[in-house]
Design a protein around this motif. Structure first.
Motif, mmCIF file in Angstrom:
data_model
loop_
_atom_site.group_PDB
_atom_site.id
_atom_site.type_symbol
_atom_site.label_atom_id
_atom_site.label_comp_id
_atom_site.label_asym_id
_atom_site.label_seq_id
_atom_site.Cartn_x
_atom_site.Cartn_y
_atom_site.Cartn_z
ATOM 1 N N MET A 1 15.218 33.692 72.441
ATOM 2 C CA MET A 1 15.008 35.010 71.859
ATOM 3 C C MET A 1 14.470 35.995 72.895
ATOM 4 S SD MET A 1 13.413 33.642 68.258
ATOM 5 C CE MET A 1 12.904 35.232 67.613
ATOM 6 N N ARG A 2 13.568 35.539 73.763
ATOM 7 C CA ARG A 2 13.059 36.427 74.815
ATOM 8 C C ARG A 2 14.155 36.780 75.806
ATOM 9 N NH1 ARG A 2 8.559 33.276 74.331
ATOM 10 N NH2 ARG A 2 9.303 31.896 75.985
ATOM 11 N N ALA A 3 15.016 35.799 76.113
ATOM 12 C CA ALA A 3 16.120 36.075 77.035
ATOM 13 C C ALA A 3 17.069 37.123 76.474
ATOM 14 C CB ALA A 3 16.886 34.784 77.329
ATOM 15 N N GLU A 4 17.098 37.261 75.153
ATOM 16 C CA GLU A 4 17.962 38.249 74.503
ATOM 17 C C GLU A 4 17.224 39.543 74.175
ATOM 18 O OE1 GLU A 4 19.492 36.114 71.172
ATOM 19 O OE2 GLU A 4 20.981 35.020 72.363
ATOM 20 N N GLY A 5 15.995 39.693 74.707
ATOM 21 C CA GLY A 5 15.284 40.960 74.566
ATOM 22 C C GLY A 5 14.103 40.967 73.621
ATOM 23 N N SER A 6 13.799 39.838 72.966
ATOM 24 C CA SER A 6 12.666 39.799 72.049
ATOM 25 C C SER A 6 11.352 39.885 72.820
ATOM 26 C CB SER A 6 12.699 38.503 71.228
ATOM 27 O OG SER A 6 11.506 38.356 70.480
ATOM 28 N N THR A 7 10.336 40.477 72.195
ATOM 29 C CA THR A 7 9.000 40.539 72.790
ATOM 30 C C THR A 7 8.110 39.415 72.272
ATOM 31 O OG1 THR A 7 8.275 42.075 71.054
ATOM 32 C CG2 THR A 7 9.120 43.035 73.105
ATOM 33 N N LEU A 8 8.700 38.427 71.642
ATOM 34 C CA LEU A 8 7.949 37.298 71.103
ATOM 35 C C LEU A 8 7.177 36.602 72.222
ATOM 36 C CD1 LEU A 8 7.704 35.774 68.334
ATOM 37 C CD2 LEU A 8 9.396 34.178 69.233
ATOM 38 N N GLY A 9 5.910 36.285 71.953
ATOM 39 C CA GLY A 9 5.087 35.630 72.962
ATOM 40 C C GLY A 9 5.471 34.171 73.162
ATOM 41 N N ARG A 10 4.990 33.614 74.256
ATOM 42 C CA ARG A 10 5.263 32.212 74.554
ATOM 43 C C ARG A 10 4.339 31.308 73.744
ATOM 44 N NH1 ARG A 10 8.552 31.617 78.859
ATOM 45 N NH2 ARG A 10 8.849 33.443 80.214
ATOM 46 N N LEU A 11 4.903 30.203 73.261
ATOM 47 C CA LEU A 11 4.095 29.209 72.563
ATOM 48 C C LEU A 11 3.378 28.350 73.592
ATOM 49 C CD1 LEU A 11 6.442 28.021 69.670
ATOM 50 C CD2 LEU A 11 4.382 29.406 69.479
ATOM 51 N N ARG A 12 2.070 28.271 73.466
ATOM 52 C CA ARG A 12 1.265 27.482 74.393
ATOM 53 C C ARG A 12 0.512 26.425 73.604
ATOM 54 N NH1 ARG A 12 -2.408 31.912 76.657
ATOM 55 N NH2 ARG A 12 -3.264 30.223 77.899
ATOM 56 N N ASP A 13 0.229 25.297 74.270
ATOM 57 C CA ASP A 13 -0.454 24.218 73.558
ATOM 58 C C ASP A 13 -1.894 24.581 73.199
ATOM 59 O OD1 ASP A 13 -1.131 24.260 76.216
ATOM 60 O OD2 ASP A 13 -0.756 22.126 76.585
ATOM 61 N N TRP A 14 -2.518 25.458 73.956
ATOM 62 C CA TRP A 14 -3.929 25.829 73.720
ATOM 63 C C TRP A 14 -4.062 27.313 74.001
ATOM 64 C CZ3 TRP A 14 -8.200 23.957 71.581
ATOM 65 C CH2 TRP A 14 -9.460 24.372 72.006
ATOM 66 N N SER A 15 -4.315 28.093 72.979
ATOM 67 C CA SER A 15 -4.336 29.545 73.152
ATOM 68 C C SER A 15 -5.213 30.179 72.083
ATOM 69 C CB SER A 15 -2.908 30.115 73.069
ATOM 70 O OG SER A 15 -2.346 29.832 71.800
ATOM 71 N N PRO A 16 -5.703 31.397 72.337
ATOM 72 C CA PRO A 16 -6.518 32.075 71.325
ATOM 73 C C PRO A 16 -5.675 32.468 70.114
ATOM 74 C CG PRO A 16 -6.726 33.117 73.492
ATOM 75 C CD PRO A 16 -5.564 32.196 73.565
ATOM 76 N N SER A 17 -6.319 32.587 68.981
ATOM 77 C CA SER A 17 -5.642 33.121 67.808
ATOM 78 C C SER A 17 -5.163 34.533 68.105
ATOM 79 C CB SER A 17 -6.595 33.149 66.606
ATOM 80 O OG SER A 17 -6.058 33.925 65.551
ATOM 81 N N PRO A 18 -3.917 34.870 67.730
ATOM 82 C CA PRO A 18 -3.436 36.231 67.973
ATOM 83 C C PRO A 18 -3.969 37.246 66.976
ATOM 84 C CG PRO A 18 -1.743 34.964 66.860
ATOM 85 C CD PRO A 18 -2.882 34.011 67.139
ATOM 86 N N ALA A 19 -4.629 36.783 65.926
ATOM 87 C CA ALA A 19 -5.190 37.708 64.933
ATOM 88 C C ALA A 19 -6.503 38.271 65.469
ATOM 89 C CB ALA A 19 -5.428 36.980 63.607
#
Length: 427
Positions: free
Chosen positions: A102-120
Motif C-alpha cells: 500500500m505504501r508503494a502505491e502511495g499510501s501514507t500508512l505507517g510501518r508495523l513494528r513489533d514494539w512501538s508507542p500507541s498512535p492514539a
C-alpha cells in the motif's frame, strides 16, 4: 484467537492479569454476535474482558482509517483505565506485506513494528504496543488453530475490494499471504479447546535512529544536529508540536534539504517551529499557532490529570483553574515567573502553559499553582525506541518528575557517529 491462546497461557504461567478488549465498530450486522463470540472466548481462556463500542456517525469516505483511529483511541483509554502499560496486537507477516504494498502505491500508512508507542494521542500516552506475530503467516496460524480445534471469525470486509487493504491482500495471493478462503468468508466456526501456551517474545533490543539524537533544552524544546534523519526529525516535530500526525514526506524532505545545505531559516511544520541557525537547529512549539486557532481556556478539574496542547499534563488541587498559552500574557506574569521563562529560548516561551482562575486576567506559570510536567521528552523517547521493555515504563508517583529516557546516564550511539550524552536534562 491465536494470540489470546498464547497470551493467556503466558499470563497463567507468570501470574499476570490478562485483559482482552474487543472493539465493536458497528459496521456489520453480525458485529454484535462477533463481539459475544470474542467475549466468550476471552472468559474461557481465563482473561478479563471488556466490550468497547465505536459510537456516533461514521464517515462516508476514509472509513478504514477512521475505524483504525477510533479503535486505537478506545483501546488506549481502556488500557490506561486498567493500569496496563503494554497492549498486544496480533498483526501477522501478511499485514506487514500488505502495508508495504500500500505504501508503494502511495499510501501514507505507517510501518508495523513489533514494539512501538500507541498512535492514539494523548489517550495512549505512556502506552506501548507489542506485536509478537509479525514473522508468522496467517495460513500457519489457521492451521495451528484448526489442529487445536479452535475456532475463529473471518470478517467479510477483508474481501471487499473497495478498500485498499483488501486489494493489497488479493494482489498478494500468489505469495501465500492472501485473504480468507471463499469457504470461510463471513462464517463463524465453532470454538473448541484453547491452544497450549508459549511465551510471547520479549520486546526488541534498543534500536538506534540514524543521526545524533536531539538534545533536550527543557520544557519540550530540543536542539538538533543538521545531519538529522527523516525519522528523527519527523518524530521530534510531532512531539514538540503536540499533534498526532507525522509530516508529509515532501514537506519533510524540503526541510531536510535546507538543513543539509547549511541554510539559516525559520519554518513551521506539524505545529512546531524550526529555527535553523549557524550553530544549532531549535525545535519548539510554535506559539503563533495559538493565535491562529485561538483555543478557549481549558478547565482543570481538581485532582484530575488533564492534558493540554498534547504536550503538558496538569493536575490542579483546587477548583477554578484553567490553562491557557503564555503568548500574549508574558508581561502580566510575576517577576519570578518571567525569570523562569527567560531561561528558555525566546521561541519556546509563548507556548508555555499558564493558569488563570475564575476568569481572572492575572496569569501564573503552570507548576506554581498546579502540578505540571512536560510529556514531550518521554513521548520522543518512546518514538525513538529508548524504552525497550515493559520494566522501563515505570509508573510515576503522582506529580513526580519522570525519568528522562533520552539522556538518563545511558550511552547513546548512532549509526555513523557516536555522540555520548551523560546526566540529566538541563532545566
Amino acid at each position: 484467537m491465536a494470540l489470546l491462546a498464547v497470551a493467556s497461557a503466558w499470563a497463567r504461567d507468570n501470574g499476570r492479569r490478562l485483559l482482552a478488549l474487543t472493539v465493536d465498530h458497528g459496521l456489520n450486522p453480525d458485529s454484535a454476535g462477533w463481539t459475544a463470540f470474542a467475549g466468550e472466548a476471552a472468559r474461557r481462556a481465563g482473561a478479563d474482558w471488556r466490550r468497547l463500542s465505536w459510537e456516533g456517525a461514521k464517515p462516508s469516505t476514509g472509513l478504514p482509517a477512521a475505524a483504525r483511529a477510533a479503535r486505537h483511541r478506545l483501546i488506549a483509554a481502556a488500557a490506561r483505565r486498567a493500569g496496563a502499560r503494554v497492549v498486544l496486537f496480533a498483526h501477522t507477516a501478511g499485514d506487514v506485506a500488505e502495508a508495504d504494498l500500500m505504501r508503494a502505491e502511495g499510501s501514507t500508512l505507517g510501518r508495523l513494528r513489533d514494539w512501538s508507542p500507541s498512535p492514539a494521542w494523548p489517550e495512549g500516552r505512556g502506552l506501548m504496543l507489542l506485536r509478537p506475530m509479525l514473522d508468522v503467516e496467517r495460513a500457519g496460524l489457521r492451521d495451528w488453530l484448526t489442529a487445536q480445534g479452535q475456532g475463529w471469525i473471518e470478517d467479510p470486509s477483508n474481501e471487499d475490494v473497495r478498500y485498499a487493504r483488501s486489494r493489497a491482500r488479493r494482489a498478494l495471493l500468489p505469495s501465500g499471504e492472501g485473504g480468507a478462503r471463499a469457504d470461510r468468508r463471513g462464517r463463524m466456526r465453532d470454538s473448541g479447546t484453547s491452544a497450549p501456551g508459549a511465551e510471547p517474545p520479549h520486546p526488541p533490543t534498543r534500536r538506534e535512529a540514524s543521526g545524533p539524537l536531539p538534545l533536550p533544552l527543557g520544557e519540550g524544546s530540543f536542539t538538533l544536529d543538521r545531519s538529522v534523519s527523516a525519522r528523527l526529525l519527523g518524530a521530534a516535530l510531532v512531539c514538540a508540536g503536540g499533534g498526532d500526525r507525522r509530516p508529509r514526506g515532501d514537506r519533510l524532505d524540503r526541510i531536510l534539504t535546507r538543513l543539509k545545505a547549511g541554510e539559516t531559516f525559520t519554518a513551521v511544520l506539524c505545529g512546531a517551529r524550526i529555527e535553523a541557525g549557524p550553530d544549532r537547529v531549535l525545535i519548539a512549539r510554535e506559539p503563533g499557532e495559538f493565535a491562529r486557532r485561538s483555543p478557549p481556556p481549558l478547565p482543570l478539574p481538581p485532582g484530575v490529570e488533564t492534558v493540554w496542547d498534547g504536550r503538558w499534563a496538569l493536575t490542579a488541587a483546587d477548583p477554578g483553574w484553567s490553562v491557557v498559552p503564555a503568548a500574549g500574557r508574558l508581561s502580566a506574569l510575576s517577576k519570578a515567573d518571567r525569570a523562569r521563562l527567560n531561561a528558555l529560548p525566546p521561541a519556546a516561551r509563548g507556548a508555555m502553559p499558564v493558569l488563570i482562575r475564575n476568569g481572572a486576567t492575572a496569569p501564573v506559570l503552570a507548576g506554581t499553582a498546579a502540578k505540571a510536567h512536560s510529556l514531550v521528552e518521554e513521548r520522543l523517547a518512546l518514538a525513538l525506541d529508548r524504552m525497550t521493555h515493559e520494566t522501563e515504563l515505570e509508573p510515576r508517583a503522582h506529580g513526580a518528575t519522570p525519568r528522562n529516557h533520552l539522556f538518563s546516564g545511558a550511552d547513546i550511539t548512532e549509526e555513523g557517529s557516536a555522540p555520548r550524552f551523560q546526566g540529566s536534562r538541563r532545566e
